[in-house]
Design a protein around this motif. Structure first.
Motif, PDB file in Angstrom:
ATOM      1  N   ALA A  95       2.172   1.777  -0.834  1.00 38.11           N
ATOM      2  CA  ALA A  95       2.561   2.848  -1.747  1.00 38.11           C
ATOM      3  C   ALA A  95       4.078   2.922  -1.875  1.00 38.11           C
ATOM      4  O   ALA A  95       4.814   2.710  -0.909  1.00 38.11           O
ATOM      5  CB  ALA A  95       2.016   4.183  -1.242  1.00 38.11           C
ATOM      6  N   GLY A  96       4.521   3.190  -3.091  1.00 38.50           N
ATOM      7  CA  GLY A  96       5.946   3.422  -3.301  1.00 38.50           C
ATOM      8  C   GLY A  96       6.794   2.176  -3.433  1.00 38.50           C
ATOM      9  O   GLY A  96       8.017   2.251  -3.307  1.00 38.50           O
ATOM     10  N   PHE A  97       6.201   1.028  -3.712  1.00 37.45           N
ATOM     11  CA  PHE A  97       6.999  -0.187  -3.890  1.00 37.45           C
ATOM     12  C   PHE A  97       7.946  -0.007  -5.070  1.00 37.45           C
ATOM     13  O   PHE A  97       7.539   0.415  -6.156  1.00 37.45           O
ATOM     14  CB  PHE A  97       6.086  -1.391  -4.130  1.00 37.45           C
ATOM     15  N   ASP A  98       9.215  -0.322  -4.881  1.00 37.62           N
ATOM     16  CA  ASP A  98      10.238  -0.119  -5.902  1.00 37.62           C
ATOM     17  C   ASP A  98      10.406  -1.397  -6.720  1.00 37.62           C
ATOM     18  O   ASP A  98      10.918  -2.396  -6.230  1.00 37.62           O
ATOM     19  CB  ASP A  98      11.563   0.267  -5.245  1.00 37.62           C
ATOM     20  N   TYR A  99       9.999  -1.336  -7.982  1.00 36.52           N
ATOM     21  CA  TYR A  99      10.102  -2.516  -8.839  1.00 36.52           C
ATOM     22  C   TYR A  99      11.496  -2.730  -9.408  1.00 36.52           C
ATOM     23  O   TYR A  99      11.777  -3.774  -9.970  1.00 36.52           O
ATOM     24  CB  TYR A  99       9.095  -2.418  -9.992  1.00 36.52           C
ATOM     25  N   ARG A 100      12.361  -1.728  -9.307  1.00 34.61           N
ATOM     26  CA  ARG A 100      13.756  -1.854  -9.753  1.00 34.61           C
ATOM     27  C   ARG A 100      13.840  -2.379 -11.182  1.00 34.61           C
ATOM     28  O   ARG A 100      14.583  -3.317 -11.484  1.00 34.61           O
ATOM     29  CB  ARG A 100      14.545  -2.746  -8.793  1.00 34.61           C
ATOM     30  N   LEU A 101      13.100  -1.742 -12.056  1.00 39.85           N
ATOM     31  CA  LEU A 101      13.041  -2.188 -13.444  1.00 39.85           C
ATOM     32  C   LEU A 101      14.213  -1.683 -14.277  1.00 39.85           C
ATOM     33  O   LEU A 101      14.518  -2.262 -15.325  1.00 39.85           O
ATOM     34  CB  LEU A 101      11.737  -1.702 -14.088  1.00 39.85           C
TER      35      LEU A 101
END
Length: 226
Positions: free
Chosen positions: A99-105
């Protein structure tokens, strides 16, 4: 049509994908891939297991991994047992495994990283059959094979789709969704929707006033309310 091997060097305007309630342009897509390339290039792992619920972050990570020379395995799901099997096989997990993986889009679209043309034969993608007739089996595709498939799809139906937006019930974690929902739209310059569109009401609400293509499966269509 744009060659997937040189996609990130194309000059393109318009939306690549709709994700999180807004459209992401090609410059934003390229900047996000470039950012992830910087993060992944020096990592020692070669094999990565990719799983994303949404199609746009999936596309960002897939092209970043390819441009870093990584080998990509598409996981059918992100259950703990699957994660354990892939890690035991030597894969590093990336995406929606926790949960909460940051894709940094959200990257500056003015950031224009340099990308070398991908070599179609060394670029490998491992996918799995559905396992409907037994245990799922591993299949390896190279980028040249994937390009040939999207070229064929465009030849068959490109004029019919024209500038339709692409929505789908099927997951990009499997070959059908990967080709029809992500790689073909990227190569053809059509905007694809990141979130899965499971019902007709969602399709109408998300597609807006313009033309849309709904990628579905016979099993799903048979369950629709007439």
């Amino acid at each position: 049509m744009t060659d997937l091997a040189d996609l990130l060097n194309a000059e393109r305007s318009g939306a690549v994908a709709r994700h999180g309630g807004r459209d992401y342009g090609f410059a934003e897509f390229r900047a996000a891939v470039g950012h992830w390339c910087e993060l992944l290039a020096d990592q020692p792992e070669i094999r990565y297991a990719l799983f994303c619920h949404d199609a746009y972050p999936f596309a960002v990570l897939l092209f970043a991994l390819w441009h870093c020379g990584k080998q990509v395995t598409l996981a059918a799901n992100n259950r703990p047992g699957t994660a354990q099997q892939l890690q035991q096989a030597g894969c590093r997990l990336i995406g929606d495994w926790e949960a909460g993986f940051d894709y940094r889009l959200e990257q500056n679209p003015n950031f224009r990283p340099a990308f070398s043309r991908l070599q179609t034969q060394p670029v490998r993608l491992e996918i799995f059959t559905s396992g409907s007739t037994g245990a799922a089996k591993s299949i390896v595709k190279n980028l040249g094979q994937l390009q040939a498939e999207v070229d064929t799809l465009e030849k068959l139906w490109g004029k019919t789709l024209a500038d339709s937006r692409i929505l789908a019930t099927v997951s990009q974690q499997h070959i059908y969704g990967l080709l029809f929902r992500v790689l073909w739209p990227l190569a053809a310059g059509r905007c694809f929707h990141s979130q899965t569109a499971l019902d007709a009401e969602h399709l109408v609400a998300q597609a807006g006033a313009g033309p849309a293509c709904w990628v579905a499966s016979p099993a799903h269509l048979k369950r629709l309310d007439p």
